[in-house]
Design a protein around this motif. Structure first.
Motif, PDB file in Angstrom:
ATOM      1  N   ALA A   1       0.824  -1.210   0.000  1.00  0.00           N
ATOM      2  CA  ALA A   1       0.000   0.000   0.000  1.00  0.00           C
ATOM      3  C   ALA A   1       0.860   1.264   0.000  1.00  0.00           C
ATOM      4  CB  ALA A   1      -0.930   0.006   1.210  1.00  0.00           C
ATOM      5  N   ASP A   2       2.126   1.132   0.376  1.00  0.00           N
ATOM      6  CA  ASP A   2       3.003   2.293   0.486  1.00  0.00           C
ATOM      7  C   ASP A   2       3.829   2.547  -0.769  1.00  0.00           C
ATOM      8  OD1 ASP A   2       2.173   2.623   3.152  1.00  0.00           O
ATOM      9  OD2 ASP A   2       3.722   1.235   3.867  1.00  0.00           O
ATOM     10  N   VAL A   3       4.176   1.481  -1.497  1.00  0.00           N
ATOM     11  CA  VAL A   3       5.095   1.609  -2.630  1.00  0.00           C
ATOM     12  C   VAL A   3       4.328   1.993  -3.893  1.00  0.00           C
ATOM     13  CG1 VAL A   3       6.769   0.416  -4.073  1.00  0.00           C
ATOM     14  CG2 VAL A   3       6.713  -0.025  -1.605  1.00  0.00           C
ATOM     15  N   GLN A   4       4.808   3.022  -4.556  1.00  0.00           N
ATOM     16  CA  GLN A   4       4.198   3.511  -5.785  1.00  0.00           C
ATOM     17  C   GLN A   4       5.283   3.796  -6.815  1.00  0.00           C
ATOM     18  OE1 GLN A   4       1.748   6.948  -4.960  1.00  0.00           O
ATOM     19  NE2 GLN A   4       1.000   6.089  -3.035  1.00  0.00           N
ATOM     20  N   ILE A   5       4.916   3.663  -8.090  1.00  0.00           N
ATOM     21  CA  ILE A   5       5.868   3.958  -9.163  1.00  0.00           C
ATOM     22  C   ILE A   5       5.201   4.842 -10.211  1.00  0.00           C
ATOM     23  CG2 ILE A   5       7.338   3.023 -10.996  1.00  0.00           C
ATOM     24  CD1 ILE A   5       7.566   0.439  -9.466  1.00  0.00           C
ATOM     25  N   ASN A   6       5.866   5.945 -10.574  1.00  0.00           N
ATOM     26  CA  ASN A   6       5.506   6.729 -11.760  1.00  0.00           C
ATOM     27  C   ASN A   6       6.339   6.209 -12.920  1.00  0.00           C
ATOM     28  OD1 ASN A   6       3.714   8.411 -10.419  1.00  0.00           O
ATOM     29  ND2 ASN A   6       5.283   9.935  -9.923  1.00  0.00           N
ATOM     30  N   TYR A   7       5.729   6.050 -14.099  1.00  0.00           N
ATOM     31  CA  TYR A   7       6.403   5.393 -15.217  1.00  0.00           C
ATOM     32  C   TYR A   7       6.188   6.210 -16.487  1.00  0.00           C
ATOM     33  CZ  TYR A   7       8.051   1.332 -17.956  1.00  0.00           C
ATOM     34  OH  TYR A   7       8.759   0.475 -18.773  1.00  0.00           O
ATOM     35  N   VAL A   8       7.283   6.581 -17.163  1.00  0.00           N
ATOM     36  CA  VAL A   8       7.166   7.374 -18.386  1.00  0.00           C
ATOM     37  C   VAL A   8       8.368   7.133 -19.291  1.00  0.00           C
ATOM     38  CG1 VAL A   8       8.426   9.446 -17.618  1.00  0.00           C
ATOM     39  CG2 VAL A   8       6.494   9.686 -19.206  1.00  0.00           C
ATOM     40  N   TYR A   9       8.167   7.368 -20.595  1.00  0.00           N
ATOM     41  CA  TYR A   9       9.263   7.378 -21.562  1.00  0.00           C
ATOM     42  C   TYR A   9       9.480   8.821 -22.018  1.00  0.00           C
ATOM     43  CZ  TYR A   9       8.410   2.371 -21.760  1.00  0.00           C
ATOM     44  OH  TYR A   9       8.234   1.047 -21.420  1.00  0.00           O
ATOM     45  N   GLY A  10      10.735   9.226 -22.064  1.00  0.00           N
ATOM     46  CA  GLY A  10      11.034  10.588 -22.479  1.00  0.00           C
ATOM     47  C   GLY A  10      10.838  10.818 -23.961  1.00  0.00           C
ATOM     48  N   GLY A  11      10.973   9.738 -24.747  1.00  0.00           N
ATOM     49  CA  GLY A  11      10.887   9.871 -26.201  1.00  0.00           C
ATOM     50  C   GLY A  11      12.203  10.269 -26.833  1.00  0.00           C
ATOM     51  N   ALA A  12      13.291  10.184 -26.062  1.00  0.00           N
ATOM     52  CA  ALA A  12      14.620  10.539 -26.561  1.00  0.00           C
ATOM     53  C   ALA A  12      15.664   9.865 -25.684  1.00  0.00           C
ATOM     54  CB  ALA A  12      14.815  12.054 -26.534  1.00  0.00           C
ATOM     55  N   PHE A  13      16.866   9.744 -26.223  1.00  0.00           N
ATOM     56  CA  PHE A  13      17.974   9.181 -25.453  1.00  0.00           C
ATOM     57  C   PHE A  13      18.916  10.276 -24.967  1.00  0.00           C
ATOM     58  CE2 PHE A  13      16.954   5.181 -27.818  1.00  0.00           C
ATOM     59  CZ  PHE A  13      16.632   4.425 -26.705  1.00  0.00           C
ATOM     60  N   ALA A  14      18.346  11.429 -24.680  1.00  0.00           N
ATOM     61  CA  ALA A  14      19.124  12.539 -24.131  1.00  0.00           C
ATOM     62  C   ALA A  14      18.207  13.379 -23.258  1.00  0.00           C
ATOM     63  CB  ALA A  14      19.713  13.389 -25.257  1.00  0.00           C
ATOM     64  N   GLY A  15      18.791  14.015 -22.257  1.00  0.00           N
ATOM     65  CA  GLY A  15      18.007  14.896 -21.428  1.00  0.00           C
ATOM     66  C   GLY A  15      17.748  16.220 -22.132  1.00  0.00           C
ATOM     67  N   ASP A  16      16.662  16.886 -21.772  1.00  0.00           N
ATOM     68  CA  ASP A  16      16.396  18.228 -22.283  1.00  0.00           C
ATOM     69  C   ASP A  16      15.448  18.935 -21.317  1.00  0.00           C
ATOM     70  OD1 ASP A  16      13.725  17.554 -22.831  1.00  0.00           O
ATOM     71  OD2 ASP A  16      14.027  17.419 -24.978  1.00  0.00           O
TER      72      ASP A  16
ATOM     73  N   VAL B   1       1.122   1.424  -9.900  1.00  0.00           N
ATOM     74  CA  VAL B   1       2.008   1.925 -10.950  1.00  0.00           C
ATOM     75  C   VAL B   1       1.189   2.855 -11.839  1.00  0.00           C
ATOM     76  CG1 VAL B   1       3.552   1.352 -12.848  1.00  0.00           C
ATOM     77  CG2 VAL B   1       3.329  -0.230 -10.915  1.00  0.00           C
ATOM     78  N   GLU B   2       1.618   4.103 -11.964  1.00  0.00           N
ATOM     79  CA  GLU B   2       0.916   5.065 -12.801  1.00  0.00           C
ATOM     80  C   GLU B   2       1.725   5.317 -14.073  1.00  0.00           C
ATOM     81  OE1 GLU B   2      -1.361   9.402 -12.559  1.00  0.00           O
ATOM     82  OE2 GLU B   2      -0.288   8.606 -10.813  1.00  0.00           O
ATOM     83  N   TYR B   3       1.116   4.987 -15.209  1.00  0.00           N
ATOM     84  CA  TYR B   3       1.787   5.135 -16.499  1.00  0.00           C
ATOM     85  C   TYR B   3       1.394   6.470 -17.135  1.00  0.00           C
ATOM     86  CZ  TYR B   3       2.715   0.144 -15.997  1.00  0.00           C
ATOM     87  OH  TYR B   3       3.119  -1.088 -15.528  1.00  0.00           O
ATOM     88  N   PHE B   4       2.399   7.207 -17.599  1.00  0.00           N
ATOM     89  CA  PHE B   4       2.171   8.501 -18.226  1.00  0.00           C
ATOM     90  C   PHE B   4       2.483   8.423 -19.726  1.00  0.00           C
ATOM     91  CE2 PHE B   4       3.007   9.359 -13.799  1.00  0.00           C
ATOM     92  CZ  PHE B   4       2.133  10.387 -13.471  1.00  0.00           C
ATOM     93  N   ASP B   5       1.895   9.320 -20.502  1.00  0.00           N
ATOM     94  CA  ASP B   5       2.180   9.404 -21.924  1.00  0.00           C
ATOM     95  C   ASP B   5       3.633   9.861 -22.132  1.00  0.00           C
ATOM     96  OD1 ASP B   5      -0.419   8.688 -22.593  1.00  0.00           O
ATOM     97  OD2 ASP B   5      -1.113  10.779 -22.654  1.00  0.00           O
ATOM     98  N   ASN B   6       4.184   9.492 -23.303  1.00  0.00           N
ATOM     99  CA  ASN B   6       5.542   9.926 -23.616  1.00  0.00           C
ATOM    100  C   ASN B   6       5.681  11.441 -23.471  1.00  0.00           C
ATOM    101  OD1 ASN B   6       5.934   7.277 -24.248  1.00  0.00           O
ATOM    102  ND2 ASN B   6       6.523   7.629 -26.374  1.00  0.00           N
ATOM    103  N   ILE B   7       6.811  11.871 -22.959  1.00  0.00           N
ATOM    104  CA  ILE B   7       7.043  13.290 -22.767  1.00  0.00           C
ATOM    105  C   ILE B   7       7.220  14.006 -24.103  1.00  0.00           C
ATOM    106  CG2 ILE B   7       8.601  15.016 -21.764  1.00  0.00           C
ATOM    107  CD1 ILE B   7       9.257  12.950 -19.582  1.00  0.00           C
ATOM    108  N   LYS B   8       7.934  13.342 -25.032  1.00  0.00           N
ATOM    109  CA  LYS B   8       8.182  13.967 -26.340  1.00  0.00           C
ATOM    110  C   LYS B   8       7.662  13.070 -27.469  1.00  0.00           C
ATOM    111  CE  LYS B   8      12.057  16.026 -27.037  1.00  0.00           C
ATOM    112  NZ  LYS B   8      13.498  16.269 -27.233  1.00  0.00           N
TER     113      LYS B   8
END
Length: 384
Positions: free
Chosen positions: A208-223, A377-384
């Motif tokens: 009940a305590d452990v949670q995960i946010n999950y997303v793909y950046g859509g790139a192999f570099a930070g921005d 686990v909460e899945y988010f849409d790709n960032i880019k």
């Protein structure tokens, strides 16, 4: 026995350091060997602190250790045409063993391997699916892997599981996963991470305590756009993010430093470079690693030893656990030399690896269906 030899090579190869940052470096030698080694970078470069850099350093070191010419080529752009052009330039320059890291090279392999039978291609993280898909898109029906190519993939889901299990056992409950692009290797890391975190939460009776946010950046570099999302996560309570995909870790690290958060590295032990880059000793808690350097070293040694035809020609190999007793021999692992966790010990880690090796702990490598979990686990849409 062969696996044991390869694994022993891994220990030495993972210790490789010493980057030469200038482009197109050429190690001239007086070797009598007919072998000349080249590497082509994918969409990143040899300073990405991840996939390209590890591959480059291993091939560069091998060339120096064996007095063999080595040179790397960086494509002019991120395209199949540019990667093919780099391959052709390497061949024109006389290089006959070419190391390529990543699934992006599948179209290049399909295009050039048959017409260059005397050039050996060592492909890391290129799967049979990648080759088949590239062949279909090239209208090459019934394509068969040429004997001058060998491809390696890794059981990333196992390394991801180890990392997820470890950080929850350490005491983290608000987790994040930031993938680069949703390709099979990244997905396996991520889904393994979820499975490991879930298993640890079940054992600790903290589902009940452990949670995960999950997303793909859509790139192999930070921005900035990716960093902004990470800022929101950390400010919203996320404690630690597994940043998985080339240079995308920079966005997670920037946000983590600002919020006193933590990160999990990927592919190699990233604790040192993250410490040097961000000035925080324990910003990187652990890293989910795979033996890229060991694979390069062992395969190049096989070329020199005349074992290509028997051990590598036309083969797809998946590398994972080869020892339940010594985790350092495995092709997927957590780094123990830079261990920073207190509640989850090295002995705990060794017990986990033994259970995984013996089959007592099973990890799915399914990339089509997200794991079923008792944690949120909460899945988010790709960032880019």
């Amino acid at each position: 026995m062969k696996k044991k030899i390869l694994s022993l090579l891994m220990v030495a190869a993972l210790a490789v350091t010493g980057l030469t940052a200038c482009g197109g470096k050429d190690n001239k030698s007086g070797s009598d060997s007919d072998v000349k080694i080249a590497m082509i970078t994918d969409s990143g470069d040899i300073t990405d602190m991840s996939f390209n850099q590890t591959t480059y350093e291993a091939a560069d070191k091998f060339g120096k250790d064996h007095d063999i010419d080595f040179k790397y080529y960086k494509p002019t752009e991120n395209s199949d045409e540019a990667r093919i052009a780099s391959f052709q330039n390497a061949v024109a320059d006389g290089y006959n063993v070419i190391v390529v890291p990543g699934y992006l090279f599948a179209p290049m392999i399909v295009n050039v391997a048959d017409t260059n039978p005397d050039v050996k291609i060592i492909a890391l993280d290129v799967s049979e699916f990648d080759i088949t898909d590239a062949a279909e898109k090239a209208n090459k029906k019934d394509y068969k892997m040429p004997s001058n190519v060998c491809c390696f993939t890794y059981s990333e889901e196992l390394a991801g599981y180890m990392a997820g299990y470890a950080v929850v056992k350490e005491g983290y409950t608000k987790l994040g996963f930031l993938g680069g692009v949703a390709v099979p290797a990244v997905i396996r890391y991520g889904y393994g991470y979820i499975q490991g975190a879930n298993a640890a939460a079940v054992e600790l009776k903290k589902t009940a305590d452990v949670q995960i946010n999950y997303v793909y950046g859509g790139a192999f570099a930070g921005d900035p756009a990716i960093t902004a999302v990470m800022d929101t996560w950390y400010k919203g309570g996320t404690e630690i993010v597994f940043a998985c995909g080339g240079g995308i870790y920079t966005s997670a690290c920037e946000a983590a430093k600002a919020a006193n958060g933590k990160v999990v590295g990927v592919d190699t032990d990233q604790s040192g470079v993250i410490k040097d880059s961000y000035g925080v000793d324990d910003l990187c808690v652990t890293s989910a690693m795979k033996g890229l350097a060991a694979t390069v070293t062992a395969t190049l040694q096989g070329v020199l030893d005349g074992k290509w035809d028997s051990d590598y020609a036309g083969k797809f190999s998946n590398l994972g656990l080869v020892s339940g007793d010594d985790p350092s021999l495995n092709y997927v692992q957590l780094p123990t030399e830079t261990w920073q966790m207190k509640n989850f010990s090295v002995d705990d880690y060794k017990a986990l690896v033994a259970a995984m090796y013996n089959g007592d702990v099973k990890v799915s490598n399914d990339t089509e269906n997200a794991p079923t979990t008792e944690i949120k686990v909460e899945y988010f849409d790709n960032i880019k």
